[in-house]
Scaffold this motif. Sequence first.
Motif, PDB file in Angstrom:
ATOM      1  N   GLU A 184       1.120  -1.582   0.064  1.00  0.00           N
ATOM      2  CA  GLU A 184       0.052   0.164  -0.017  1.00  0.00           C
ATOM      3  C   GLU A 184       0.785   0.782   0.121  1.00  0.00           C
ATOM      4  N   PRO A 185       0.488   2.496  -0.760  1.00  0.00           N
ATOM      5  CA  PRO A 185       1.142   3.343  -0.536  1.00  0.00           C
ATOM      6  C   PRO A 185       1.827   3.895   1.401  1.00  0.00           C
ATOM      7  N   TRP A 186       3.083   4.168   1.034  1.00  0.00           N
ATOM      8  CA  TRP A 186       3.734   4.862   1.943  1.00  0.00           C
ATOM      9  C   TRP A 186       3.740   6.469   2.133  1.00  0.00           C
ATOM     10  N   THR A 187       3.180   7.152   3.259  1.00  0.00           N
ATOM     11  CA  THR A 187       2.689   8.457   3.719  1.00  0.00           C
ATOM     12  C   THR A 187       3.798   9.339   4.502  1.00  0.00           C
ATOM     13  N   GLY A 188       4.553   9.087   5.241  1.00  0.00           N
ATOM     14  CA  GLY A 188       5.348   9.867   6.033  1.00  0.00           C
ATOM     15  C   GLY A 188       6.923   9.842   5.613  1.00  0.00           C
ATOM     16  N   ALA A 189       7.529  10.017   6.254  1.00  0.00           N
ATOM     17  CA  ALA A 189       8.823  11.148   5.611  1.00  0.00           C
ATOM     18  C   ALA A 189       9.811   8.888   5.031  1.00  0.00           C
ATOM     19  N   THR A 190      10.947   9.702   3.890  1.00  0.00           N
ATOM     20  CA  THR A 190      11.341   8.922   2.813  1.00  0.00           C
ATOM     21  C   THR A 190      12.608   9.207   2.789  1.00  0.00           C
ATOM     22  N   TYR A 191      13.617   8.382   1.706  1.00  0.00           N
ATOM     23  CA  TYR A 191      14.689   9.206   1.800  1.00  0.00           C
ATOM     24  C   TYR A 191      14.425   9.634   0.188  1.00  0.00           C
ATOM     25  N   ALA A 218      23.041   5.185  -0.127  1.00  0.00           N
ATOM     26  CA  ALA A 218      23.582   4.412   1.268  1.00  0.00           C
ATOM     27  C   ALA A 218      23.247   3.279   1.143  1.00  0.00           C
ATOM     28  N   VAL A 219      22.986   2.846  -0.520  1.00  0.00           N
ATOM     29  CA  VAL A 219      23.089   1.159  -0.246  1.00  0.00           C
ATOM     30  C   VAL A 219      24.327   1.432  -1.907  1.00  0.00           C
ATOM     31  N   GLU A 222       2.321   1.151  25.077  1.00  0.00           N
ATOM     32  CA  GLU A 222       3.607   1.522  23.532  1.00  0.00           C
ATOM     33  C   GLU A 222       4.979   1.299  23.180  1.00  0.00           C
ATOM     34  N   ILE A 223       5.269   1.325  21.842  1.00  0.00           N
ATOM     35  CA  ILE A 223       6.189   0.524  21.541  1.00  0.00           C
ATOM     36  C   ILE A 223       6.964   1.653  20.767  1.00  0.00           C
ATOM     37  N   LEU A 224       8.199   2.921  21.487  1.00  0.00           N
ATOM     38  CA  LEU A 224       8.407   3.660  20.774  1.00  0.00           C
ATOM     39  C   LEU A 224       9.752   2.916  20.014  1.00  0.00           C
ATOM     40  N   LEU A 225      10.455   2.912  18.906  1.00  0.00           N
ATOM     41  CA  LEU A 225      11.598   2.679  17.765  1.00  0.00           C
ATOM     42  C   LEU A 225      12.390   4.117  18.121  1.00  0.00           C
ATOM     43  N   PHE A 226      13.799   3.963  17.916  1.00  0.00           N
ATOM     44  CA  PHE A 226      14.060   5.122  17.902  1.00  0.00           C
ATOM     45  C   PHE A 226      15.938   5.125  18.527  1.00  0.00           C
ATOM     46  N   GLY A 227      16.320   6.116  18.057  1.00  0.00           N
ATOM     47  CA  GLY A 227      18.313   5.537  18.358  1.00  0.00           C
ATOM     48  C   GLY A 227      19.170   6.975  17.971  1.00  0.00           C
ATOM     49  N   ALA A 228      20.048   6.846  18.334  1.00  0.00           N
ATOM     50  CA  ALA A 228      21.449   7.870  17.870  1.00  0.00           C
ATOM     51  C   ALA A 228      21.765   7.145  16.397  1.00  0.00           C
ATOM     52  N   GLN A 229      21.088   6.041  16.154  1.00  0.00           N
ATOM     53  CA  GLN A 229      21.725   5.432  14.323  1.00  0.00           C
ATOM     54  C   GLN A 229      21.544   6.239  13.440  1.00  0.00           C
ATOM     55  N   ASP A 230      21.942   6.968  12.420  1.00  0.00           N
ATOM     56  CA  ASP A 230      21.390   7.314  11.379  1.00  0.00           C
ATOM     57  C   ASP A 230      21.549   6.493   9.610  1.00  0.00           C
ATOM     58  N   GLY A 231      20.969   7.899   8.491  1.00  0.00           N
ATOM     59  CA  GLY A 231      21.087   6.573   7.138  1.00  0.00           C
ATOM     60  C   GLY A 231      21.956   6.133   6.536  1.00  0.00           C
ATOM     61  N   LYS A 232      23.609   6.402   7.410  1.00  0.00           N
ATOM     62  CA  LYS A 232      24.663   6.410   6.863  1.00  0.00           C
ATOM     63  C   LYS A 232      25.480   6.407   8.142  1.00  0.00           C
ATOM     64  N   CYS A 233      25.085   5.305   8.763  1.00  0.00           N
ATOM     65  CA  CYS A 233      25.719   5.258  10.700  1.00  0.00           C
ATOM     66  C   CYS A 233      26.657   3.464   9.517  1.00  0.00           C
ATOM     67  N   ASN A 234      26.258   2.918   8.100  1.00  0.00           N
ATOM     68  CA  ASN A 234      26.776   2.106   8.197  1.00  0.00           C
ATOM     69  C   ASN A 234      26.699   0.727   8.991  1.00  0.00           C
ATOM     70  N   LEU A 235      25.518   0.984   9.807  1.00  0.00           N
ATOM     71  CA  LEU A 235      25.793  -0.970  10.405  1.00  0.00           C
ATOM     72  C   LEU A 235      25.830  -1.765   9.663  1.00  0.00           C
ATOM     73  N   HIS A 236      26.230  -3.127  10.258  1.00  0.00           N
ATOM     74  CA  HIS A 236      26.505  -4.579   9.708  1.00  0.00           C
ATOM     75  C   HIS A 236      27.533  -4.016   8.188  1.00  0.00           C
ATOM     76  N   ALA A 237      28.150  -3.235   8.259  1.00  0.00           N
ATOM     77  CA  ALA A 237      29.146  -2.510   7.077  1.00  0.00           C
ATOM     78  C   ALA A 237      30.483  -2.017   7.807  1.00  0.00           C
TER      79      ALA A 237
END
Length: 486
Positions: free
Chosen positions: A281-288, A296-297, A436-451
């Motif tokens: 279905e369509p996504w209405t939130g923020a995106t890259y 990033a990829v 309520e479950i809040l998902l957040f953190g100190a990572q960012d889109g260019k943090c290279n997690l797992h890389a």
Amino acid sequence: MATGRSPSSRPPGTVGVRGWVVRDVEDDWNTQNIAARARALTPDLVGELERLAAVPSIAFPGFPPHEVIRAHDHVVRMLTEAGVRDVGAIRLPDTPPVITGSIPAPEGAPTVLLYAHYDVQPPGDEALWRTPPFAPAPFDEDGEKGIRARGIADDKSNILAHVGAIRAWNGRPPVGIKIVIEGAEEWGSPLDEYPARRPGEFQADAMAVADMGNIRAGQPTLTVGLRGVADVIVEVRTLEGAKHSGNFGGPAPDAMLALVRALSSLHDDNGDVAVAGLRREPWTGATYTDVEFGEAVGAEPGMPLLGTGTLGERLWSGPAITVTGIDAIPVDKAAGACVPHARAKINLRIHPAQPAREAREALIRHLEAQRPFGIPLTVSVAGEAGDGYRAETGGPAMEAMTAAMRAAYGTDPVQMAAGGAIPLVSALHRAVPKAEILLFGAQDGKCNLHAPNERVLVSELENTVVAEALFFAEFAARWSPAGEMS
């Protein structure tokens, strides 16, 4: 109605924890001073993070288990010194201890469960790292200070975010605290099955799951959806053994050709998933942006992205199918022969609200219906299917974190989803459905997690600490025993 309290009405007091003491003045508990106190902790937290990230706490088989325990002990010490009480463990078979602890809630206040994990991914090819993966290396690039090390973003920075938020309140936050920090999240922990058996151990009014991050540095982000995951194996057997391709090639039923033909049916010419029964279905939130995603990829210049629709739709509110492995003859050992046997492993990522088993069955039906060149396929499941998660966004905890992030970052937060699954989140939701479950953190889109060259920015760590510390106050102020907004 509500009995929520203003954060500044918290009883005054002095708590000495490793020398971190605040003045015994009631006005010192207002949110402005809490934010300033949290920011002042940054140098100490960065030092602790560097020491923790120097420990190669890899829980995968074949790596030293004592290093995981060393990281465990480091985290236990930090939590204890921050003021967490009754620090203990959930001990499950063949897995490092899950760290637990608590701080009792003030009368009439809610309780928040804080989650993170102290294990990390293996470093991979160390030749691709600019600096040794377990020698944390500070850097300053384009005015942004950060630290590079394996696991420093995923997820050790987020452990320090929890520690820092508790320390900002000198171990006496205006909410109750429960600690759950596991040591085998990356490898696959049996903790995922535990909450259903012992839901009382996880009872909380909100859960702060710090294993995510911001869509881009400086943009506060709440993750409101996680895709589910399932794997299947598809196999083709056609001949008793390899046969000379000159003598038999052509009419001989080649297993590799049949497998490739079947795999090609999974997507259409645009690269969109072509399996019926998978929710999108369509996504209405923020995106890259396309440029951000391409960077990033690591896409080659001019390389097109697959599929149609927005990136958010392709990444988060729709399915993805990836062929993650193929068993066949390696190219450097290939003979001139028809292939008798081939198989592939297929990874399916699933819309957050679609049951993972339902989606997996749709994929299996699709593959079993294929008859490439008239050849039947054998399809089997590989491991357990993990459900995704879609957060409710109108509760007091979400509203409190939105306000806290706005104050910490100086800009409105956005909502996004994540393509990676965190099976524990759906397990926690099933065990404590009202939390309520809040998902957040100190990572960012260019943090290279797992890389290679994983890194965290000091500014992201600092703002995450401030946001979580302010969240405690905002949530307490909005809370009523009925869980209603005040």
